[in-house]
Design an enzyme around this catalytic site. Structure first.
Site, short mmCIF file in Angstrom:
data_model
loop_
_atom_site.label_atom_id
_atom_site.label_comp_id
_atom_site.label_asym_id
_atom_site.label_seq_id
_atom_site.Cartn_x
_atom_site.Cartn_y
_atom_site.Cartn_z
N GLY A 15 86.88 -33.40 26.03
CA GLY A 15 87.34 -32.52 27.11
C GLY A 15 88.84 -32.63 27.26
CB ALA A 16 91.27 -33.86 24.94
CB SER A 17 91.52 -28.18 25.25
OG SER A 17 90.58 -27.79 26.23
CE1 TYR A 157 82.42 -30.70 38.59
CE2 TYR A 157 82.62 -31.53 40.84
CZ TYR A 157 83.01 -31.55 39.51
OH TYR A 157 84.00 -32.42 39.12
#
Length: 335
Positions: A15-17, A157
Site C-alpha cells: 500500500g505504498a503508492s 471501514y
C-alpha cells in the site's frame, strides 16, 4: 527481542503508492533501508521508486492487489530474490466507504473486508515465514483509531479495522506463546492528511473528510520507523486518537453523543455532484501524492506521538516534572 537498525534492514511496504505508505517508504529509504514497495497503482510505484533512487536509496516495486494472496506472495519472493531476506513487513493498504449504514451496500461491506482485513491477513501470512527465515523481525500493521472508536458514516471501514485489531492481537499472542522473535505492532492513526478521503466511495454531493484534529502523514511514518527498530505493541499516530480510545473505554455513551454531533465535520465544501466510486475496485493512477488537500489544517507534529517514540525523553520530562513538584512542595513546607 532485538531488531536491526533500519539501515541494515530489508523492508516490504504494502500500500505504498500514496499517503501513509508512500510517506513511510520514503522515510525508511532515507534511513538506509532496502525497500520493496507494492500497491495496485503502477504509476504511483514507479514514481516512488524513482524518487527513492534519485535520492541514493535502494528500492524495487511489485504491482500487487492485496486481495489476491498469490500476488502478495510474489511481493515477498521479489524481496528475497533482490535482497536475500525480509526484516520488516508493513501492511498499509486500505480503502474507505463514506456513507450511513443503511446506504452502504452489502458488496461494499464485503469489498472493504477483502481489502482492509483480508489484505492484512494475506500480508501477515506471507511475512511470517520470511521473518522467521531472517532470524526474526517486525510485522507492522497500520490500522486505525477506528479499530477502537467507530465514526458515523464509517460502519464498513470501522468493522474492517475492528477485525484487523482482533486478528493482530490473537496473532501476537500466538507468536509470544511460540517464543518467536517477531514483534507485532498495531499503529492507530487519527485523521491524517492523505488522499484517503478524496479516494473514498461516497454518495455525497461534496468531498468527504475526517474530523479534526488532522495530522500530517509524517506523524504515522514516525511510528512506522520506531516500530521497525523497537518491539512495541501499540502506537497512536496523533494524540487525539489516544484520547478518543480512552473516552470510548471509560465513557462510551459520552463518545456516542460527541461523535453523533461530528457528522457535519466529515464533509468539505468541495463539490462532488452525485458522489464518487472511489478506489474500491481500481486505483486512481494519477494519485501518487503523500499528502492530501488538508495541509492548511494539518499538524506536522503530535506531542503525544513524539513522546511515544522518544521514551527516554519522556522519562526525563517525567523525572523533571516530579523533581519540580517536589521542589515546589519543599518550598511550601519551608515557608
Amino acid at each position: 527481542m532485538q531488531l536491526k537498525p533500519i539501515a541494515d534492514q530489508v523492508v516490504v511496504v504494502l500500500g505504498a503508492s500514496s499517503g501513509i505508505g508512500r510517506a513511510s517508504a520514503l522515510r525508511l529509504a532515507e534511513k538506509g533501508a532496502a525497500l520493496v514497495v507494492a500497491a495496485r497503482s503502477e504509476p504511483g510505484l514507479q514514481s516512488l521508486v524513482q524518487e527513492i533512487t534519485d535520492r541514493g536509496g535502494r528500492a524495487a516495486y511489485v504491482v500487487c492487489d492485496v486481495v489476491d494472496p498469490d500476488q502478495v506472495q510474489a511481493v515477498a519472493e521479489a524481496a528475497v530474490s533482490a535482497y536475500g531476506r525480509i526484516d520488516t513487513w508493513v501492511n498499509v493498504a486500505a480503502v474507505l466507504v463514506h456513507a450511513p449504514f443503511e446506504q452502504t451496500l452489502p458488496e461494499e461491506f464485503r469489498r472493504l473486508m477483502e481489502i482492509n482485513y483480508l489484505g492484512q491477513v494475506h500480508g501477515a501470512l506471507t511475512a511470517l515465514p520470511r521473518l522467521r527465515e531472517a532470524g526474526g523481525g517486525a510485522l507492522i500493521t497500520v490500522s486505525s483509531v477506528e479499530s477502537r472508536v467507530a465514526l458515523p458514516r464509517h460502519s464498513a471501514y470501522a468493522a474492517s479495522k475492528h477485525a484487523v485489531e482482533g486478528m493482530t492481537d490473537a496473532l501476537r499472542r500466538d507468536l509470544m506463546a511460540e517464543g518467536a522473535p517477531i514483534s507485532v505492532t498495531s499503529i492507530k492513526p487519527a485523521t491524517i492528511n492523505t488522499p484517503f478521503f478524496t479516494s473514498a466511495a461516497h454518495t455525497l454531493d461534496v468531498e468527504p473528510t475526517g474530523p479534526p484534529p488532522i495530522y500530517q502523514p509524517s506523524v504515522v511514518a514516525d511510528c512506522v520507523l520506531y516500530a521497525a527498530e523497537h518491539p512495541v505493541r501499540d502506537l497512536y499516530a496523533g494524540g487525539a486518537g489516544r484520547i478518543m480510545s480512552a473516552v470510548q473505554a471509560l465513557a462510551p455513551r459520552l463518545m456516542d453523543a460527541a461523535l453523533s454531533r461530528a457528522v457535519p465535520l466529515e464533509s468539505t465544501s468541495t463539490p462532488a455532484p452525485g458522489g464518487a466510486p472511489g478506489t474500491l475496485y481500481a486505483p486512481r493512477e494519477e494519485d501518487n501524492r503523500t499528502e492530501g488537500d488538508l495541509g492548511a489544517r494539518a499538524r506536522g507534529v503530535s506531542a503525544y506521538t513524539w513522546l511515544q517514540t522518544h521514551p527516554r525523553a519522556a522519562s526525563l520530562l517525567a523525572g523533571g516534572a516530579l523533581a519540580t513538584a517536589a521542589l515546589a512542595r519543599n518550598r511550601r513546607h519551608g515557608r
